[in-house]
Design an enzyme around this catalytic site. Structure first.
Site, PDB file in Angstrom:
ATOM      1  CE  LYS A  74      -1.871   2.945   2.080  1.00  0.00           C
ATOM      2  NZ  LYS A  74      -1.599   4.368   1.731  1.00  0.00           N
TER       3      LYS A  74
ATOM      4  CD  GLU B  53      13.064   0.503   7.696  1.00  0.00           C
ATOM      5  OE1 GLU B  53      13.980  -0.321   7.752  1.00  0.00           O
ATOM      6  OE2 GLU B  53      12.723   1.067   6.635  1.00  0.00           O
TER       7      GLU B  53
ATOM      8  CB  CYS C 258      13.376   9.177   7.962  1.00  0.00           C
ATOM      9  SG  CYS C 258      14.443   7.925   7.211  1.00  0.00           S
TER      10      CYS C 258
ATOM     11  CD  GLU D 137       9.964  13.285  11.242  1.00  0.00           C
ATOM     12  OE1 GLU D 137       8.787  12.929  11.386  1.00  0.00           O
ATOM     13  OE2 GLU D 137      10.834  12.571  10.697  1.00  0.00           O
TER      14      GLU D 137
HETATM   15  P1  NAD Z   1       2.578   8.567   7.242  1.00  0.00           P
HETATM   16  O1  NAD Z   1       2.788   7.813   8.504  1.00  0.00           O
HETATM   17  O2  NAD Z   1       1.577   9.665   7.239  1.00  0.00           O
HETATM   18  O3  NAD Z   1       2.096   7.575   6.076  1.00  0.00           O
HETATM   19  C1  NAD Z   1       2.863   6.448   5.715  1.00  0.00           C
HETATM   20  C2  NAD Z   1       1.946   5.400   5.115  1.00  0.00           C
HETATM   21  O4  NAD Z   1       1.064   4.923   6.119  1.00  0.00           O
HETATM   22  C3  NAD Z   1       1.056   5.909   3.987  1.00  0.00           C
HETATM   23  O5  NAD Z   1       0.996   4.914   2.997  1.00  0.00           O
HETATM   24  C4  NAD Z   1      -0.295   6.092   4.669  1.00  0.00           C
HETATM   25  O6  NAD Z   1      -1.397   5.990   3.810  1.00  0.00           O
HETATM   26  C5  NAD Z   1      -0.274   4.930   5.651  1.00  0.00           C
HETATM   27  N1  NAD Z   1      -1.155   5.065   6.817  1.00  0.00           N
HETATM   28  C6  NAD Z   1      -1.478   6.199   7.480  1.00  0.00           C
HETATM   29  N2  NAD Z   1      -2.296   5.910   8.535  1.00  0.00           N
HETATM   30  C7  NAD Z   1      -2.461   4.561   8.531  1.00  0.00           C
HETATM   31  C8  NAD Z   1      -3.184   3.647   9.370  1.00  0.00           C
HETATM   32  N3  NAD Z   1      -3.888   4.063  10.417  1.00  0.00           N
HETATM   33  N4  NAD Z   1      -3.135   2.331   9.056  1.00  0.00           N
HETATM   34  C9  NAD Z   1      -2.412   1.888   8.005  1.00  0.00           C
HETATM   35  N5  NAD Z   1      -1.725   2.705   7.179  1.00  0.00           N
HETATM   36  C10 NAD Z   1      -1.728   4.018   7.441  1.00  0.00           C
HETATM   37  O7  NAD Z   1       4.008   9.046   6.789  1.00  0.00           O
HETATM   38  P2  NAD Z   1       4.380   9.991   5.580  1.00  0.00           P
HETATM   39  O8  NAD Z   1       3.882  11.368   5.880  1.00  0.00           O
HETATM   40  O9  NAD Z   1       3.965   9.318   4.314  1.00  0.00           O
HETATM   41  O10 NAD Z   1       5.993   9.964   5.625  1.00  0.00           O
HETATM   42  C11 NAD Z   1       6.764  10.841   6.389  1.00  0.00           C
HETATM   43  C12 NAD Z   1       7.169  10.197   7.695  1.00  0.00           C
HETATM   44  O11 NAD Z   1       7.814   8.962   7.456  1.00  0.00           O
HETATM   45  C13 NAD Z   1       8.167  11.027   8.495  1.00  0.00           C
HETATM   46  O12 NAD Z   1       7.833  10.972   9.852  1.00  0.00           O
HETATM   47  C14 NAD Z   1       9.490  10.309   8.253  1.00  0.00           C
HETATM   48  O13 NAD Z   1      10.470  10.522   9.246  1.00  0.00           O
HETATM   49  C15 NAD Z   1       9.037   8.889   8.202  1.00  0.00           C
HETATM   50  N6  NAD Z   1      10.002   8.054   7.479  1.00  0.00           N
HETATM   51  C16 NAD Z   1      10.789   7.190   8.180  1.00  0.00           C
HETATM   52  C17 NAD Z   1      11.748   6.404   7.516  1.00  0.00           C
HETATM   53  C18 NAD Z   1      12.673   5.437   8.235  1.00  0.00           C
HETATM   54  O14 NAD Z   1      13.329   4.650   7.554  1.00  0.00           O
HETATM   55  N7  NAD Z   1      12.762   5.459   9.543  1.00  0.00           N
HETATM   56  C19 NAD Z   1      11.855   6.507   6.136  1.00  0.00           C
HETATM   57  C20 NAD Z   1      11.038   7.408   5.462  1.00  0.00           C
HETATM   58  C21 NAD Z   1      10.108   8.169   6.141  1.00  0.00           C
HETATM   59  O1  6OD Z   2      18.509   3.714   2.638  1.00  0.00           O
HETATM   60  C1  6OD Z   2      17.632   3.021   3.156  1.00  0.00           C
HETATM   61  O2  6OD Z   2      17.647   1.779   3.088  1.00  0.00           O
HETATM   62  C2  6OD Z   2      16.527   3.663   3.875  1.00  0.00           C
HETATM   63  N1  6OD Z   2      15.637   2.842   4.462  1.00  0.00           N
HETATM   64  C3  6OD Z   2      16.438   5.007   3.905  1.00  0.00           C
HETATM   65  C4  6OD Z   2      15.437   5.721   4.583  1.00  0.00           C
HETATM   66  C5  6OD Z   2      15.299   7.037   4.365  1.00  0.00           C
HETATM   67  C6  6OD Z   2      14.270   7.800   5.003  1.00  0.00           C
HETATM   68  O3  6OD Z   2      13.647   8.699   4.483  1.00  0.00           O
END
Ligand code: NAD
Ligand code: 6OD
Length: 484
Positions: free
Chosen positions: A176, A252, A286, A388
């Site tokens: 998804k 993550e 992130c 954040e």
């Molecule tokens: P988000 O949590 O709003 O959405 C991520 C996904 O989750 C989307 O596909 C969304 O539709 C889905 N989703 C939302 N609510 C849900 C629920 N209740 N049940 C199931 N699915 C649900 O995140 P975003 O705004 O798309 O991305 C930005 C965030 O992601 C930032 O906080 C960033 O730090 C984090 N991020 C972390 C990493 C990592 O590797 N740690 C990597 C990339 C992004």
């Molecule tokens: O490089 C990767 O494997 C990874 N998971 C990066 C995440 C980036 C976050 O936005």
């Protein structure tokens, strides 16, 4: 108008409702996406279950690895299509998508194809106190159907980072992608077909989170594991949903990452590294550094040089090969980032540069751009230093001692990443060990080896992926004990 469909059991499937896929660079609608309701999510999960019992389930590691390499080939063959789709959906510069996102997608498949072929399992010759002997060894089996939920910032990179090891281990998947960036997950289905991945092994459902495809997938009783990348609060909501059926989860999540720059750093390298760590992908990684701590003797010079770098960044159309910074992902996300720019002023920050919206005098004024922004002068307890923001913004503060830098860097509920900048590698190692995070870079940032553990501490996640950590998450290890 282009239409983006769900992909279930090898076929494009139209959902009942539609939502718009918007280009963040100018606010135009790129496509209408059809949303999967609960029935369609169920159809995708059932297709994935059936595929486990088909030829995919009978293939050994060699055949699966060969197919994953063919997926990588098929991505590379469609390189320009993937780049164009990712750029249109995210607004990221074409140079970035061409250098980072799409090559990493292919690399993810190749890395896990290689790894699964050489991955060993544990074996022990056992002798018990009452003198029994046995041979213990583990065998690796798929978990079953894996639900994969991904965000919009690095859509294809982060999706394939999970799909590749899940398939390498013999699972089937229902993904998804974020509602903001549905295109490349859908395009990946073409690459799967060309690579001869059987129908039902890779399925895509489109939609939102709560009361939509995301929630329907995570609560589905026939999904055996859930892997999620996104915000920490969303992770908490998913954890609640998943708890009812006790599935393995890998999370993550968000970060509020620190960078620590010592006076003995290679100055240019550190400034350039922090410029990337703050502004790459418009700060929507992130791992980005939103808290920058600089040793007092060089703090003024450092801030001045970082300001020059921020003001020099070429902001503009993502399609222009020289563009270095594009828009934020959406109007809503821009509202959030601008609310922090306003909050920083209210909290008493000194604005070094940025803090506003750029003007172009053309269609880009309908896009979701903000200026790259640097603040100083906030207290370590200010919300802008604690929360954040996920935009092209950082706060710079001075430190005097290693202990103080460690204390400030670790004073957060998150624990994703840190970077240390010094020419004294003993100090680099000493400092890195004290960071309460999943990954610390010394004199670099976002330099990845896909075999290494990746994940976060605290609010930044649960578990590790990468290399054997991924293979172990996506496998059920069955230990066999043979009495000798
Ligand atoms: P988000 O949590 O709003 O959405 C991520 C996904 O989750 C989307 O596909 C969304 O539709 C889905 N989703 C939302 N609510 C849900 C629920 N209740 N049940 C199931 N699915 C649900 O995140 P975003 O705004 O798309 O991305 C930005 C965030 O992601 C930032 O906080 C960033 O730090 C984090 N991020 C972390 C990493 C990592 O590797 N740690 C990597 C990339 C992004
Ligand atoms: O490089 C990767 O494997 C990874 N998971 C990066 C995440 C980036 C976050 O936005």
């Amino acid at each position: 108008m282009k239409s983006i469909q769900n992909y279930i059991d090898g076929k494009s499937v139209r959902g009942a409702r539609e939502f718009a896929d918007v280009n963040p660079a100018d606010g135009s609608v790129i496509a209408q996406v059809t949303e999967a309701n609960e029935e369609l999510v169920d159809a995708a999960v059932q297709a994935a279950r059936r595929a486990l019992r088909g030829e995919w389930g009978r293939w050994g590691i060699r055949e699966r690895a060969a197919r994953l390499n063919r997926v990588a080939d098929a991505i590379e063959k469609r390189f320009d299509c993937f780049v164009a789709a990712e750029v249109a959906d995210t607004g990221k510069p074409i140079a970035l998508a061409s250098k980072l996102d799409v090559p990493r997608a292919a690399a993810n498949f190749r890395a896990f194809a290689d790894l699964i072929k050489s991955a060993g399992v544990e074996a022990f010759q056992t002798e018990t106190p009452d003198e029994k002997s046995a041979l213990n060894y583990a065998v690796r089996k798929p978990l079953g159907v894996v639900g994969i939920i991904t965000p919009w910032n690095l859509p294809l990179l982060l999706l394939t980072w999970k799909v590749a090891p899940a398939l390498a281990c013999g699972n089937t998947v229902v993904v998804k992608p974020s509602e903001e960036t549905p295109a490349t997950a859908t395009l990946l289905a073409e690459a799967m077909q060309e690579a001869g991945i059987p129908d039902g092994v890779y399925n895509v459902v489109h939609g939102f989170g709560p009361s939509s495809a995301g929630e329907f997938l995570t609560k589905h009783p026939d999904v055996n594991a859930v892997t999620f990348t996104g915000e920490s609060q969303t992770g908490a909501a998913i954890m609640k949903t998943v708890a009812a059926s006790v599935k393995p989860v890998s999370f993550e999540l968000g970060g509020k990452n620190a960078a620590i720059i010592f006076a003995d750093c290679e100055f240019e390298n550190a400034v350039n590294g922090i410029r990337d760590a703050v502004f790459l992908n418009t700060g929507q990684v992130c791992l980005c550094a939103e808290r920058v701590y600089v040793e007092r003797p060089i703090v003024e010079r450092f801030v001045e040089k970082l300001k020059q770098e921020a003001e020099r960044l070429r902001i503009g159309s993502p399609l222009e090969p020289t563009t270095e910074m594009g828009p934020l992902i959406s109007a809503q996300h821009r509202e959030k980032v601008l609310s922090y720019y306003k909050l920083a002023r209210e909290e008493g920050a000194t604005l070094v540069t940025g803090g506003d919206v750029p003007e172009f005098g053309n269609a880009l004024d309908h896009g979701f751009y903000v200026q790259p922004t640097i603040y100083t002068g906030l207290s370590e307890t200010a919300r802008c230093v604690k929360e954040e923001i996920f935009g092209p913004v950082c706060h710079v503060a001075a430190f005097d001692t290693e202990e103080e830098a460690v204390r400030m860097a670790n004073d957060t509920k998150y624990g994703l990443a840190a970077s240390i900048w010094t020419t004294d590698l003993k100090r680099g190692h000493r400092m890195a060990q004290q960071m309460n995070v999943g990954i610390t870079w010394v004199n670099c940032w976002f330099l990845r080896d896909l075999r290494t553990p990746f994940g976060g501490a605290g609010l930044s996640g649960i578990g590790r992926e990468g290399g054997m950590h991924s293979l172990n998450f996506y496998s059920e290890l069955n230990n066999i004990c043979i009495r000798l």
